[in-house]
Design a protein around this motif. Structure first.
Motif, PDB file in Angstrom:
ATOM      1  N   ARG B  69       0.830  -1.193   0.000  1.00 53.87           N
ATOM      2  CA  ARG B  69       0.000   0.000   0.000  1.00 53.87           C
ATOM      3  C   ARG B  69       0.880   1.264   0.000  1.00 53.87           C
ATOM      4  O   ARG B  69       1.860   1.347   0.741  1.00 53.87           O
ATOM      5  N   ILE B  70       0.525   2.228  -0.866  1.00 51.32           N
ATOM      6  CA  ILE B  70       1.272   3.484  -0.942  1.00 51.32           C
ATOM      7  C   ILE B  70       0.556   4.490  -0.035  1.00 51.32           C
ATOM      8  O   ILE B  70      -0.619   4.796  -0.248  1.00 51.32           O
ATOM      9  N   GLU B  71       1.261   4.998   0.965  1.00 51.76           N
ATOM     10  CA  GLU B  71       0.610   5.832   1.978  1.00 51.76           C
ATOM     11  C   GLU B  71       0.863   7.328   1.758  1.00 51.76           C
ATOM     12  O   GLU B  71       0.154   8.148   2.316  1.00 51.76           O
ATOM     13  N   SER B  72       1.904   7.681   1.009  1.00 51.90           N
ATOM     14  CA  SER B  72       2.227   9.111   0.907  1.00 51.90           C
ATOM     15  C   SER B  72       2.320   9.570  -0.543  1.00 51.90           C
ATOM     16  O   SER B  72       2.601   8.776  -1.452  1.00 51.90           O
ATOM     17  N   ILE B  73       2.087  10.868  -0.733  1.00 52.18           N
ATOM     18  CA  ILE B  73       2.177  11.465  -2.070  1.00 52.18           C
ATOM     19  C   ILE B  73       3.628  11.402  -2.573  1.00 52.18           C
ATOM     20  O   ILE B  73       3.866  11.118  -3.759  1.00 52.18           O
ATOM     21  N   ASP B  74       4.594  11.623  -1.678  1.00 50.61           N
ATOM     22  CA  ASP B  74       6.013  11.533  -2.075  1.00 50.61           C
ATOM     23  C   ASP B  74       6.281  10.206  -2.770  1.00 50.61           C
ATOM     24  O   ASP B  74       6.874  10.134  -3.852  1.00 50.61           O
ATOM     25  N   HIS B  75       5.825   9.150  -2.118  1.00 53.92           N
ATOM     26  CA  HIS B  75       6.050   7.803  -2.632  1.00 53.92           C
ATOM     27  C   HIS B  75       5.315   7.604  -3.978  1.00 53.92           C
ATOM     28  O   HIS B  75       5.853   7.026  -4.924  1.00 53.92           O
ATOM     29  N   ALA B  76       4.091   8.124  -4.057  1.00 55.51           N
ATOM     30  CA  ALA B  76       3.291   7.983  -5.288  1.00 55.51           C
ATOM     31  C   ALA B  76       3.977   8.677  -6.465  1.00 55.51           C
ATOM     32  O   ALA B  76       4.025   8.143  -7.583  1.00 55.51           O
ATOM     33  N   VAL B  77       4.528   9.867  -6.211  1.00 54.57           N
ATOM     34  CA  VAL B  77       5.182  10.631  -7.281  1.00 54.57           C
ATOM     35  C   VAL B  77       6.379   9.840  -7.819  1.00 54.57           C
ATOM     36  O   VAL B  77       6.565   9.713  -9.041  1.00 54.57           O
ATOM     37  N   VAL B  78       7.161   9.267  -6.911  1.00 52.04           N
ATOM     38  CA  VAL B  78       8.354   8.524  -7.333  1.00 52.04           C
ATOM     39  C   VAL B  78       7.946   7.250  -8.098  1.00 52.04           C
ATOM     40  O   VAL B  78       8.516   6.923  -9.136  1.00 52.04           O
ATOM     41  N   LEU B  79       6.922   6.568  -7.593  1.00 45.58           N
ATOM     42  CA  LEU B  79       6.518   5.304  -8.230  1.00 45.58           C
ATOM     43  C   LEU B  79       5.891   5.504  -9.613  1.00 45.58           C
ATOM     44  O   LEU B  79       6.202   4.782 -10.550  1.00 45.58           O
ATOM     45  N   LEU B  80       5.021   6.505  -9.720  1.00 45.48           N
ATOM     46  CA  LEU B  80       4.313   6.698 -10.991  1.00 45.48           C
ATOM     47  C   LEU B  80       5.169   7.400 -12.040  1.00 45.48           C
ATOM     48  O   LEU B  80       5.103   7.079 -13.224  1.00 45.48           O
ATOM     49  N   GLY B  81       5.955   8.358 -11.616  1.00 44.55           N
ATOM     50  CA  GLY B  81       6.690   9.184 -12.579  1.00 44.55           C
ATOM     51  C   GLY B  81       5.852  10.383 -12.969  1.00 44.55           C
ATOM     52  O   GLY B  81       4.628  10.375 -12.814  1.00 44.55           O
ATOM     53  N   TYR B  82       6.509  11.430 -13.463  1.00 44.04           N
ATOM     54  CA  TYR B  82       5.823  12.697 -13.732  1.00 44.04           C
ATOM     55  C   TYR B  82       4.735  12.580 -14.802  1.00 44.04           C
ATOM     56  O   TYR B  82       3.633  13.041 -14.626  1.00 44.04           O
ATOM     57  N   ARG B  83       5.082  11.987 -15.939  1.00 41.57           N
ATOM     58  CA  ARG B  83       4.148  11.996 -17.071  1.00 41.57           C
ATOM     59  C   ARG B  83       2.860  11.216 -16.770  1.00 41.57           C
ATOM     60  O   ARG B  83       1.752  11.758 -16.922  1.00 41.57           O
ATOM     61  N   PRO B  84       2.965   9.949 -16.283  1.00 43.32           N
ATOM     62  CA  PRO B  84       1.721   9.233 -15.952  1.00 43.32           C
ATOM     63  C   PRO B  84       0.920   9.934 -14.854  1.00 43.32           C
ATOM     64  O   PRO B  84      -0.303   9.962 -14.885  1.00 43.32           O
ATOM     65  N   LEU B  85       1.634  10.549 -13.915  1.00 45.43           N
ATOM     66  CA  LEU B  85       0.947  11.257 -12.835  1.00 45.43           C
ATOM     67  C   LEU B  85       0.186  12.463 -13.396  1.00 45.43           C
ATOM     68  O   LEU B  85      -0.974  12.701 -13.070  1.00 45.43           O
ATOM     69  N   ARG B  86       0.843  13.198 -14.284  1.00 43.79           N
ATOM     70  CA  ARG B  86       0.218  14.366 -14.909  1.00 43.79           C
ATOM     71  C   ARG B  86      -1.049  13.933 -15.644  1.00 43.79           C
ATOM     72  O   ARG B  86      -2.102  14.545 -15.496  1.00 43.79           O
ATOM     73  N   ASP B  87      -0.927  12.870 -16.443  1.00 41.47           N
ATOM     74  CA  ASP B  87      -2.072  12.398 -17.229  1.00 41.47           C
ATOM     75  C   ASP B  87      -3.218  11.974 -16.311  1.00 41.47           C
ATOM     76  O   ASP B  87      -4.389  12.264 -16.573  1.00 41.47           O
ATOM     77  N   MET B  88      -2.875  11.274 -15.241  1.00 39.90           N
ATOM     78  CA  MET B  88      -3.909  10.768 -14.353  1.00 39.90           C
ATOM     79  C   MET B  88      -4.611  11.912 -13.616  1.00 39.90           C
ATOM     80  O   MET B  88      -5.833  11.907 -13.467  1.00 39.90           O
ATOM     81  N   ILE B  89      -3.845  12.915 -13.215  1.00 35.71           N
ATOM     82  CA  ILE B  89      -4.452  14.078 -12.550  1.00 35.71           C
ATOM     83  C   ILE B  89      -5.361  14.818 -13.532  1.00 35.71           C
ATOM     84  O   ILE B  89      -6.477  15.218 -13.203  1.00 35.71           O
ATOM     85  N   LEU B  90      -4.888  14.953 -14.757  1.00 34.58           N
ATOM     86  CA  LEU B  90      -5.679  15.629 -15.788  1.00 34.58           C
ATOM     87  C   LEU B  90      -7.030  14.938 -15.968  1.00 34.58           C
ATOM     88  O   LEU B  90      -8.087  15.559 -15.918  1.00 34.58           O
ATOM     89  N   VAL B  91      -6.975  13.621 -16.168  1.00 36.12           N
ATOM     90  CA  VAL B  91      -8.207  12.889 -16.449  1.00 36.12           C
ATOM     91  C   VAL B  91      -9.180  12.967 -15.273  1.00 36.12           C
ATOM     92  O   VAL B  91     -10.356  13.301 -15.448  1.00 36.12           O
ATOM     93  N   THR B  92      -8.686  12.678 -14.054  1.00 37.95           N
ATOM     94  CA  THR B  92      -9.624  12.659 -12.923  1.00 37.95           C
ATOM     95  C   THR B  92     -10.169  14.063 -12.653  1.00 37.95           C
ATOM     96  O   THR B  92     -11.314  14.217 -12.265  1.00 37.95           O
TER      97      THR B  92
END
Lengths: 61, 283
Positions: B69-92
């Protein structure tokens, strides 16, 4: 491509389809109605229709 | 795009215009800045608590399948990477913005989002089968392809009820009914929105040309994937794009993607399997 073996069929040949299957077959006819002369679309109708019928049957059996 | 005059009249009829939330614009600035660090990104995301919840929900979904389980945003940013994170934030974020005023006389939002997710998964599945390198872009492009429909429904709601009603009565594709009632269609409007929001060009192309992929000059491959994903999703009755008919397969797109009936049968089965675990995007 226009393979008659892929056409969605009612179960056991001439036996009447269940109401859900009848609904599905009617929806397919309506959704693909504009593509009657398009072989690729008719193939898609038969292939996706057969897939949906099998899924429906596996859920209801 | 339809005659510019007709289209501008459509825009003028809107009392207010759709905008991206300012918090999202700020996050994109940081994500797009080559000098920003993961810490900068997590700091700016952490200022929006609803976004924090959404990002954590997404990274912990079965879709990503991380073992712990990913508990923190820091960890999520590192795991997902910038581009997928950007796309996912955009869509949601866009889904949330457009999630207003929907009702069953126009676009049933739950069924519509199910269609959008279906097209994303279908485009991604086709990309995987043909060995295209655009699996992630295909998913996001598929999710966004009909963004023009929801914003037309949200901002010209009464007229859009008429559009949906006409499409159902005459068994038209939604874009045909839109042209009859509004004088322009959701691809025109989606194109305009994508330009106004400065979306990446590959996403803009698939929003603008998914019904006529041959018009996409820069990102033809991705647009073809979305075009075929849309048709596959409709053929398998996943969700509801707002109409009850199916557009024709563009022969050039079919040939360009090297699709064959045999290959497509495999894609159908895998698409259905890949849809499992995507419900988190509908909630």
């Amino acid at each position: 491509m226009n393979d008659p073996n892929t056409s969605p069929k009612t179960p056991e040949g001439n036996k009447k389809p269940a109401p859900e299957e009848k609904d599905l077959l009617e929806r397919l006819e309506s959704r693909f109605n504009r593509h009657k002369n398009d072989k690729l679309m008719m193939w898609l109708k038969n292939t996706s229709g057969r897939y949906l019928l099998n899924k429906l049957r596996s859920r209801t059996s | 795009m339809k005659a510019r005059k007709t289209f501008l009249k459509l825009i003028e009829r809107m009392e207010e215009l759709p905008t991206l939330p300012s918090s999202i614009s700020k996050i994109f600035q940081v994500l797009d800045d080559p000098n920003s660090s993961a810490k900068d990104v997590s700091q700016v995301i952490s200022q929006d608590q609803s976004l924090v919840v959404r990002v954590l929900k997404i990274v912990n979904s079965p879709f990503y399948g991380f073992p712990r389980r990913i508990e923190s945003i820091d960890h999520a940013v590192v795991l997902l990477g910038y581009r997928p994170l950007r796309d996912m934030i955009l869509v949601t974020s866009l889904f949330r913005e457009a999630n207003i005023k929907g009702d069953k006389r126009s676009l049933d939002r739950v069924r519509f989002w199910r269609h959008a997710v279906g097209v994303g998964v279908a485009a991604q599945t086709i990309a995987q089968h043909i060995g295209a390198r655009q699996e992630n872009s295909a998913f996001i492009a598929g999710l966004l392809h009909d963004i023009g429909k929801v914003f037309l429904d949200a901002f010209l709601h009464q007229e859009y009820i008429e559009v949906v009603s006409l499409a159902r009565q005459k068994n038209l594709l939604l874009y045909e009914a839109e042209e009859e009632v509004l004088g322009a269609n959701h691809t025109d409007f989606g194109h305009w929105l994508a330009d106004a929001w400065n979306l990446p060009l590959n996403l803009t192309d698939s929003v603008a040309y998914h019904h006529q992929p041959s018009q996409s000059k820069e990102h033809y491959n991705l647009t073809c994937l979305v075009h075929m994903g849309d048709i596959l999703t409709r053929a398998l009755e996943v969700g509801d794009g707002g109409d009850n008919t199916i557009p024709a397969i563009d022969r050039h797109a079919w040939a360009f993607l090297n699709l064959t009936p045999e290959l497509f049968k495999g894609i159908i089965t895998e698409f259905d399997e890949n849809l499992v675990g995507t419900d988190f995007l509908i909630d």
